[in-house]
Design a protein around this motif. Structure first.
Motif, PDB file in Angstrom:
ATOM      1  N   GLU A   1       0.828  -1.206   0.000  1.00 49.02           N
ATOM      2  CA  GLU A   1       0.000   0.000   0.000  1.00 49.02           C
ATOM      3  C   GLU A   1       0.864   1.258   0.000  1.00 49.02           C
ATOM      4  O   GLU A   1       0.417   2.321  -0.414  1.00 49.02           O
ATOM      5  N   ASN A   2       2.084   1.151   0.478  1.00 43.59           N
ATOM      6  CA  ASN A   2       2.950   2.315   0.599  1.00 43.59           C
ATOM      7  C   ASN A   2       4.003   2.425  -0.497  1.00 43.59           C
ATOM      8  O   ASN A   2       4.847   3.308  -0.446  1.00 43.59           O
ATOM      9  N   ILE A   3       3.974   1.525  -1.462  1.00 42.52           N
ATOM     10  CA  ILE A   3       4.893   1.622  -2.592  1.00 42.52           C
ATOM     11  C   ILE A   3       4.353   2.693  -3.539  1.00 42.52           C
ATOM     12  O   ILE A   3       3.182   2.673  -3.890  1.00 42.52           O
ATOM     13  N   PRO A   4       5.170   3.646  -3.940  1.00 45.67           N
ATOM     14  CA  PRO A   4       4.695   4.681  -4.866  1.00 45.67           C
ATOM     15  C   PRO A   4       4.116   4.069  -6.133  1.00 45.67           C
ATOM     16  O   PRO A   4       4.561   3.024  -6.603  1.00 45.67           O
ATOM     17  N   SER A   5       3.132   4.736  -6.699  1.00 41.98           N
ATOM     18  CA  SER A   5       2.438   4.205  -7.867  1.00 41.98           C
ATOM     19  C   SER A   5       3.380   3.991  -9.046  1.00 41.98           C
ATOM     20  O   SER A   5       3.201   3.066  -9.835  1.00 41.98           O
ATOM     21  N   VAL A   6       4.411   4.813  -9.179  1.00 41.09           N
ATOM     22  CA  VAL A   6       5.342   4.654 -10.292  1.00 41.09           C
ATOM     23  C   VAL A   6       6.087   3.324 -10.191  1.00 41.09           C
ATOM     24  O   VAL A   6       6.320   2.648 -11.181  1.00 41.09           O
ATOM     25  N   ILE A   7       6.411   2.898  -8.973  1.00 40.45           N
ATOM     26  CA  ILE A   7       7.085   1.619  -8.768  1.00 40.45           C
ATOM     27  C   ILE A   7       6.096   0.472  -8.997  1.00 40.45           C
ATOM     28  O   ILE A   7       6.436  -0.541  -9.614  1.00 40.45           O
ATOM     29  N   LYS A   8       4.856   0.647  -8.508  1.00 42.09           N
ATOM     30  CA  LYS A   8       3.841  -0.383  -8.724  1.00 42.09           C
ATOM     31  C   LYS A   8       3.645  -0.631 -10.217  1.00 42.09           C
ATOM     32  O   LYS A   8       3.559  -1.772 -10.661  1.00 42.09           O
ATOM     33  N   ALA A   9       3.575   0.438 -11.001  1.00 39.26           N
ATOM     34  CA  ALA A   9       3.378   0.290 -12.443  1.00 39.26           C
ATOM     35  C   ALA A   9       4.560  -0.447 -13.064  1.00 39.26           C
ATOM     36  O   ALA A   9       4.392  -1.307 -13.922  1.00 39.26           O
ATOM     37  N   HIS A  10       5.757  -0.120 -12.633  1.00 41.03           N
ATOM     38  CA  HIS A  10       6.959  -0.773 -13.153  1.00 41.03           C
ATOM     39  C   HIS A  10       6.950  -2.264 -12.816  1.00 41.03           C
ATOM     40  O   HIS A  10       7.240  -3.105 -13.667  1.00 41.03           O
TER      41      HIS A  10
ATOM     42  N   ILE B   1      10.520   3.842 -16.573  1.00 39.92           N
ATOM     43  CA  ILE B   1       9.969   4.712 -15.535  1.00 39.92           C
ATOM     44  C   ILE B   1      10.505   6.108 -15.787  1.00 39.92           C
ATOM     45  O   ILE B   1      11.686   6.291 -16.085  1.00 39.92           O
ATOM     46  N   GLN B   2       9.633   7.102 -15.644  1.00 40.41           N
ATOM     47  CA  GLN B   2      10.051   8.482 -15.871  1.00 40.41           C
ATOM     48  C   GLN B   2      11.156   8.876 -14.886  1.00 40.41           C
ATOM     49  O   GLN B   2      11.182   8.429 -13.756  1.00 40.41           O
ATOM     50  N   LEU B   3      12.061   9.703 -15.366  1.00 37.50           N
ATOM     51  CA  LEU B   3      13.112  10.223 -14.502  1.00 37.50           C
ATOM     52  C   LEU B   3      12.563  11.388 -13.695  1.00 37.50           C
ATOM     53  O   LEU B   3      11.700  12.134 -14.161  1.00 37.50           O
TER      54      LEU B   3
ATOM     55  N   LEU C   1      12.258   8.389 -10.958  1.00 36.70           N
ATOM     56  CA  LEU C   1      13.509   7.776 -10.511  1.00 36.70           C
ATOM     57  C   LEU C   1      14.694   8.677 -10.837  1.00 36.70           C
ATOM     58  O   LEU C   1      14.630   9.521 -11.720  1.00 36.70           O
ATOM     59  N   MET C   2      15.781   8.471 -10.131  1.00 40.30           N
ATOM     60  CA  MET C   2      16.992   9.235 -10.366  1.00 40.30           C
ATOM     61  C   MET C   2      17.794   8.571 -11.480  1.00 40.30           C
ATOM     62  O   MET C   2      17.942   7.356 -11.506  1.00 40.30           O
ATOM     63  N   SER C   3      18.299   9.377 -12.385  1.00 39.93           N
ATOM     64  CA  SER C   3      19.121   8.823 -13.463  1.00 39.93           C
ATOM     65  C   SER C   3      20.491   8.428 -12.918  1.00 39.93           C
ATOM     66  O   SER C   3      20.919   8.895 -11.863  1.00 39.93           O
ATOM     67  N   SER C   4      21.192   7.590 -13.662  1.00 40.34           N
ATOM     68  CA  SER C   4      22.534   7.186 -13.239  1.00 40.34           C
ATOM     69  C   SER C   4      23.482   8.377 -13.238  1.00 40.34           C
ATOM     70  O   SER C   4      24.400   8.449 -12.421  1.00 40.34           O
ATOM     71  N   ALA C   5      23.238   9.350 -14.130  1.00 39.82           N
ATOM     72  CA  ALA C   5      24.092  10.545 -14.165  1.00 39.82           C
ATOM     73  C   ALA C   5      23.926  11.359 -12.881  1.00 39.82           C
ATOM     74  O   ALA C   5      24.907  11.828 -12.299  1.00 39.82           O
ATOM     75  N   TYR C   6      22.671  11.529 -12.431  1.00 40.82           N
ATOM     76  CA  TYR C   6      22.446  12.256 -11.177  1.00 40.82           C
ATOM     77  C   TYR C   6      23.023  11.488  -9.996  1.00 40.82           C
ATOM     78  O   TYR C   6      23.596  12.077  -9.088  1.00 40.82           O
TER      79      TYR C   6
END
Length: 109
Positions: free
Chosen positions: A26-35, A44-46, A54-59
């Motif tokens: 229930e507490n997992i963000p929706s973006v992670i649930k969709a992934h 997943i959108q950066l 999500l954070m990019s590898s460059a960041y």
């Protein structure tokens, strides 16, 4: 003969685990649930300054290179006197004022 006490304990433990899993999901963000729902095959959108993601590898690499308590301030080698605030105890002197003071009372500065 079956140990009903042990069965009861196991059922309680399983119910506790089930409750924990439900609480986590229930507490997992929706973006992670969709992934996760797409077996990790979707992009997943950066994250940006205005969008969660999500954070990019460059960041991540950039953040990894920053030391704890670091800042980006570099004191200039020279600057104008108007950047210095005088107080009753601390005064700025010109070279002429310093030379005149040095000749008073024979005390070299």
């Amino acid at each position: 003969m079956r140990d009903t006490t042990r069965d009861t304990q196991l059922n309680q433990e399983l119910n506790g685990i089930y409750t924990d899993i439900n609480h986590l999901s229930e507490n997992i963000p929706s973006v992670i649930k969709a992934h996760l729902a797409n077996d990790g095959t979707d992009d997943i959108q950066l994250a940006t300054s205005t969008q969660k993601g999500l954070m990019s590898s460059a960041y991540a690499a950039k953040l990894d290179g920053i030391e704890a308590n670091a800042n980006n301030y570099i004191h200039p080698a020279t600057h104008s006197l108007d950047m210095i605030t005088e107080t009753p105890e601390l005064k700025v002197m010109t070279a002429d004022e310093r030379d005149r003071l040095a000749t008073m009372g024979g005390i070299p500065i």
